[in-house]
Design an enzyme around this catalytic site. Structure first.
Site, PDB file in Angstrom:
ATOM      1  N   HIS A   1       0.832  -1.203   0.000  1.00 52.05           N
ATOM      2  CA  HIS A   1       0.000   0.000   0.000  1.00 52.05           C
ATOM      3  C   HIS A   1       0.872   1.261   0.000  1.00 52.05           C
ATOM      4  O   HIS A   1       0.419   2.324  -0.440  1.00 52.05           O
ATOM      5  CB  HIS A   1      -0.926   0.022   1.224  1.00 52.05           C
ATOM      6  CG  HIS A   1      -1.995  -1.017   1.181  1.00 52.05           C
ATOM      7  ND1 HIS A   1      -1.799  -2.300   1.634  1.00 52.05           N
ATOM      8  CD2 HIS A   1      -3.274  -0.962   0.712  1.00 52.05           C
ATOM      9  CE1 HIS A   1      -2.919  -2.992   1.464  1.00 52.05           C
ATOM     10  NE2 HIS A   1      -3.816  -2.199   0.910  1.00 52.05           N
TER      11      HIS A   1
ATOM     12  N   ASP B   1      -4.543  -5.344  -8.583  1.00 51.89           N
ATOM     13  CA  ASP B   1      -4.813  -4.892  -7.221  1.00 51.89           C
ATOM     14  C   ASP B   1      -5.107  -3.396  -7.334  1.00 51.89           C
ATOM     15  O   ASP B   1      -4.934  -2.782  -8.399  1.00 51.89           O
ATOM     16  CB  ASP B   1      -3.620  -5.177  -6.321  1.00 51.89           C
ATOM     17  CG  ASP B   1      -3.987  -5.242  -4.839  1.00 51.89           C
ATOM     18  OD1 ASP B   1      -5.105  -4.815  -4.479  1.00 51.89           O
ATOM     19  OD2 ASP B   1      -3.146  -5.691  -4.041  1.00 51.89           O
TER      20      ASP B   1
END
Length: 345
Positions: free
Chosen positions: A198, A265
């Site tokens: 992330h 993703d």
């Protein structure tokens, strides 16, 4: 467990003649769509949508939102969610069962882990389908190790690739038997990540021979119709993140053998560099079929839709296969499954 033939007959035969999907799965801002969002989705016709906690209030509200999303586009769009359990669980009580993290759950179930994961998944999927959500971003078959970053480790099913593959199959079957499409992640394997993708790009320096254990669960589940990429660089294949790496995407297709629809993703994660539009263009050019855009203003979604445009023929074929083979919700006795699960844990 239902047989494959009984559960994979298409629920939506009218979808077969459709095409022209924008190569994207988009999030939305809130509990209902704004007029601007409706107009954009109507024009763009994205392949699907994904929901987050910001989109969840009551059961009636979620059902109204899922109906609204599908009404905007020219097909019965898949609506996805991340409902793994533990930290990654967008639906909470009283709308859904609160699960422990997968690794803790598997360890508690011991020798009954495969059956317990099947039951957990069937119950989860039953809860999703009752709200109009027909796809879950699971199973997660990344192989854990002692070095796996904490953002991922307790979401994994274990450290043995054979066990992970078997549990991944149980999770997929549980979803399918309850009428929900599973999305296997994170291809080609995220377990060696020692940083959180992330925020940073993980690099994996192990030789290709050592990585075969990481790839094994994805080979075992390469018949599933949807998969999600990993934002990490497999340096034995390429220095670019898998999501935007043509050699890595070729490896996923040709060596791992995954021919289902591949979504990225979340394209907004900071493991990827450049603008979100740059990332989206690179992912499609590398071989991803669909961009997953989870967060960001409507203006950014519009830019992504314009950048990636409509799916090319091969991606559209995979998308049609997803729609045509969506599972029929099975006649599952949820109280009985819940009672059985309680005896196993």
């Amino acid at each position: 467990m239902l047989g494959a033939e009984s559960r994979t007959r298409g629920l939506h035969p009218g979808d077969r003649a459709l095409s022209g999907f924008t190569a994207a799965i988009f999030g939305c801002d809130g509990l209902r769509l704004s007029s601007e969002e409706k107009a954009f989705y109507r024009d763009a016709n994205p392949f699907g949508f994904i929901l987050f906690a910001r989109n969840i209030d009551t059961a009636d509200q979620v059902r109204a939102l899922t109906d609204e999303l599908r009404a905007c586009v020219g097909h019965d769009a898949p609506i996805l969610i991340d409902q793994e359990g533990g930290r990654v669980q967008r639906l909470r009580a009283p709308l859904a069962t609160e699960w422990t993290p997968a690794l803790d759950f598997v360890q508690a179930a011991g020798p009954n882990a495969a059956r317990a994961m099947y039951l957990r998944s069937a119950i989860t999927a039953h809860e999703l389908i009752s709200l109009g959500i027909d796809s879950n971003c699971a199973p997660l078959v990344d192989v854990a190790s002692a070095e796996t970053h904490p953002f991922l480790r307790n979401r994994c099913y274990g450290e043995d690739p054979t066990v992970v593959a078997a549990l991944g199959r149980a999770v997929a079957d549980g979803h399918l038997d309850a009428g929900v499409l599973p999305v296997v992640k994170h291809i080609p394997g995220h377990g060696r990540a020692t940083v959180d993708s992330h925020h940073n790009l993980p690099h994996v320096s192990a030789p290709l021979s050592a990585l075969q254990s990481d790839f094994a669960p994805f080979r075992a589940l390469n018949d599933l119709s949807m998969g999600m990429t990993a934002h990490l660089a497999i340096e034995a294949i390429d220095t670019l993140p898998a999501t935007i790496s043509p050699p890595t995407m070729r490896y996923i297709r040709e060596d791992i053998g995954f021919d289902g629809l591949i979504m990225t993703d979340d394209i907004g994660m900071q493991a990827l560099s450049g603008t979100v539009v740059d990332r989206s263009i690179a992912a499609i050019a590398a071989g991803c079929d669909v961009i997953l855009h989870c967060n960001g203003p409507l203006s950014e979604r519009i830019d992504v839709a314009q950048a990636v445009a409509k799916m090319p023929a091969r991606a559209d074929e995979r998308a049609q296969r997803v729609l045509d083979t969506r599972p029929r919700p099975g006649a599952l006795d949820i109280p009985a499954l819940t009672a059985e699960l309680e005896t196993l844990i």
